[in-house]
Design a protein around this motif. Structure first.
Motif, PDB file in Angstrom:
ATOM      1  N   TYR A  99     -85.035  -9.521  -0.585  1.00 48.17           N
ATOM      2  CA  TYR A  99     -83.967 -10.158  -1.346  1.00 48.17           C
ATOM      3  C   TYR A  99     -83.944 -11.666  -1.108  1.00 48.17           C
ATOM      4  CZ  TYR A  99     -82.379  -5.341  -1.741  1.00 48.17           C
ATOM      5  OH  TYR A  99     -82.313  -3.992  -1.991  1.00 48.17           O
ATOM      6  N   SER A 100     -83.431 -12.381  -2.096  1.00 49.25           N
ATOM      7  CA  SER A 100     -83.210 -13.832  -2.001  1.00 49.25           C
ATOM      8  C   SER A 100     -84.480 -14.607  -1.667  1.00 49.25           C
ATOM      9  CB  SER A 100     -82.116 -14.131  -0.959  1.00 49.25           C
ATOM     10  OG  SER A 100     -80.910 -13.505  -1.313  1.00 49.25           O
ATOM     11  N   SER A 101     -85.613 -14.147  -2.201  1.00 51.03           N
ATOM     12  CA  SER A 101     -86.870 -14.870  -2.004  1.00 51.03           C
ATOM     13  C   SER A 101     -86.866 -16.149  -2.834  1.00 51.03           C
ATOM     14  CB  SER A 101     -88.058 -13.998  -2.415  1.00 51.03           C
ATOM     15  OG  SER A 101     -89.254 -14.763  -2.408  1.00 51.03           O
ATOM     16  N   ILE A 102     -87.443 -17.216  -2.282  1.00 51.75           N
ATOM     17  CA  ILE A 102     -87.540 -18.489  -3.012  1.00 51.75           C
ATOM     18  C   ILE A 102     -88.988 -18.872  -3.270  1.00 51.75           C
ATOM     19  CG2 ILE A 102     -85.334 -19.357  -2.166  1.00 51.75           C
ATOM     20  CD1 ILE A 102     -86.925 -21.019  -0.099  1.00 51.75           C
ATOM     21  N   HIS A 103     -89.939 -17.989  -2.932  1.00 51.03           N
ATOM     22  CA  HIS A 103     -91.362 -18.314  -3.081  1.00 51.03           C
ATOM     23  C   HIS A 103     -92.081 -17.430  -4.098  1.00 51.03           C
ATOM     24  CE1 HIS A 103     -91.131 -21.097   0.228  1.00 51.03           C
ATOM     25  NE2 HIS A 103     -90.762 -20.160   1.067  1.00 51.03           N
ATOM     26  N   ASP A 104     -91.337 -16.612  -4.830  1.00 53.13           N
ATOM     27  CA  ASP A 104     -91.969 -15.651  -5.734  1.00 53.13           C
ATOM     28  C   ASP A 104     -91.471 -15.806  -7.160  1.00 53.13           C
ATOM     29  OD1 ASP A 104     -93.502 -13.767  -3.734  1.00 53.13           O
ATOM     30  OD2 ASP A 104     -91.520 -14.070  -2.864  1.00 53.13           O
TER      31      ASP A 104
END
Length: 308
Positions: A14-19
């Motif tokens: 959850y809350s990934s910033i790289h995908d």
């Protein structure tokens, strides 16, 4: 009544910033045709649940060996040894270990179950410009399962992205395209013989698939990712040829250069496999130099790196 489609999911983050853009929920699917030596998720290779074993947590009670119906486990000098040829991954060892010495990688899940995890984050997607990303393993290895998830996300107004090697029959990729806003596709190296040496599969089909996607009626965006592996694909020749290839593709919106890391090394050991790489990660200075070289090839799209 038709039975609901199921698939094998490695994990959900959850809350990934790289995908992809914004905050994203990432579903990692199991199964991949490639065996890239630098793979950071070897637990995603096989399209079924697997178990890893942490000997430092084992107290040598032998309970798992006694429960194993295949006789795949035996106790030697206070630690468990597994015969992989006998193991059927029934998971009795993992479920009954009193000290948590086993880790289970993956679970079977219905489309509805997967969507339940996704839809609860709709508010975060709306405020951050994020959405859902299907990753792997290789998404196209479970194309029908992936299509149903992506279709429902689009129906709910959620931005969709996939991370893919494009190593699949084009018909499987084609199923996904109507439901994908953003495709993040790897180009590991341009030389097909080297591609075979380092990934186990020749690279022509991957490049051909990217050309076919570019010529199709796909309406989404494509970002090409280059995982930069020291001594493998970081040469001037390979990077120049990669940029030349990208410049001929009209739908590409960017190139992202990713640094090599050893995050999969421990997991290989937990799975009882040898880590197949011997190189070490690049220094930050060397990575910046290689990134600058890619930019100096005058790609017609922006070149970024992870974190920029």
């Amino acid at each position: 009544m038709n039975k609901e489609r199921t698939g094998h999911i490695l994990r959900i983050e959850y809350s990934s910033i790289h995908d992809g853009p914004g905050l994203r929920t990432v579903l990692f699917l199991k199964g991949c045709p490639l065996r890239c030596r630098w793979c950071s998720t070897p637990e995603s290779h096989r399209q079924r649940p697997e178990h890893g074993y942490r000997p430092e947590k084992c107290v040598g009670c032998g309970k798992c060996a006694a429960l194993c119906p295949q006789g795949a486990l035996r106790l030697e000098e206070g630690k468990i040894v597994c015969d992989k040829n006998l193991c059927t991954e029934c998971m009795r060892c993992a479920f009954h270990c009193p000290k948590g010495a086993y880790t289970v990688y993956g679970q079977e899940m219905t489309v509805s179950q997967a969507l339940e995890y996704v839809l609860k984050d709709e508010l975060f997607f709306f405020h951050s410009g994020g959405g859902v990303t299907l990753s792997g393993g290789e998404v196209t290895a479970q194309a029908d399962f992936a299509v149903e998830i992506l279709r429902e996300c689009r129906r709910n107004g959620i931005h969709t992205a996939i991370e893919t090697s494009c190593c699949a029959d084009y018909a499987e990729i084609q199923k996904l395209l109507p439901y994908v806003n953003l495709m993040m596709a790897d180009i590991k190296m341009m030389d097909s013989e080297k591609h075979l040496q380092w990934t186990g599969i020749r690279g022509e089909k991957i490049l051909e698939n990217l050309c076919r996607i570019d010529a199709s009626d796909y309406e989404g965006e494509i970002v090409i990712r280059i995982p930069l592996i020291p001594g493998v694909n970081d040469s001037d020749d390979n990077l120049r040829r990669t940029v030349e290839f990208c410049n001929d593709l009209k739908k590409i919106k960017g190139i992202e250069v990713l640094p090599y890391h050893e995050l999969g090394k421990e997991t290989y050991l937990l799975l009882g496999r040898d880590y197949p790489m011997t190189c070490t990660p690049m220094s930050h200075e060397k990575f910046i130099e290689r990134l600058s070289y890619v930019r100096a090839q005058n790609p017609r799209v922006p070149v970024t790196s992870e974190g920029e």
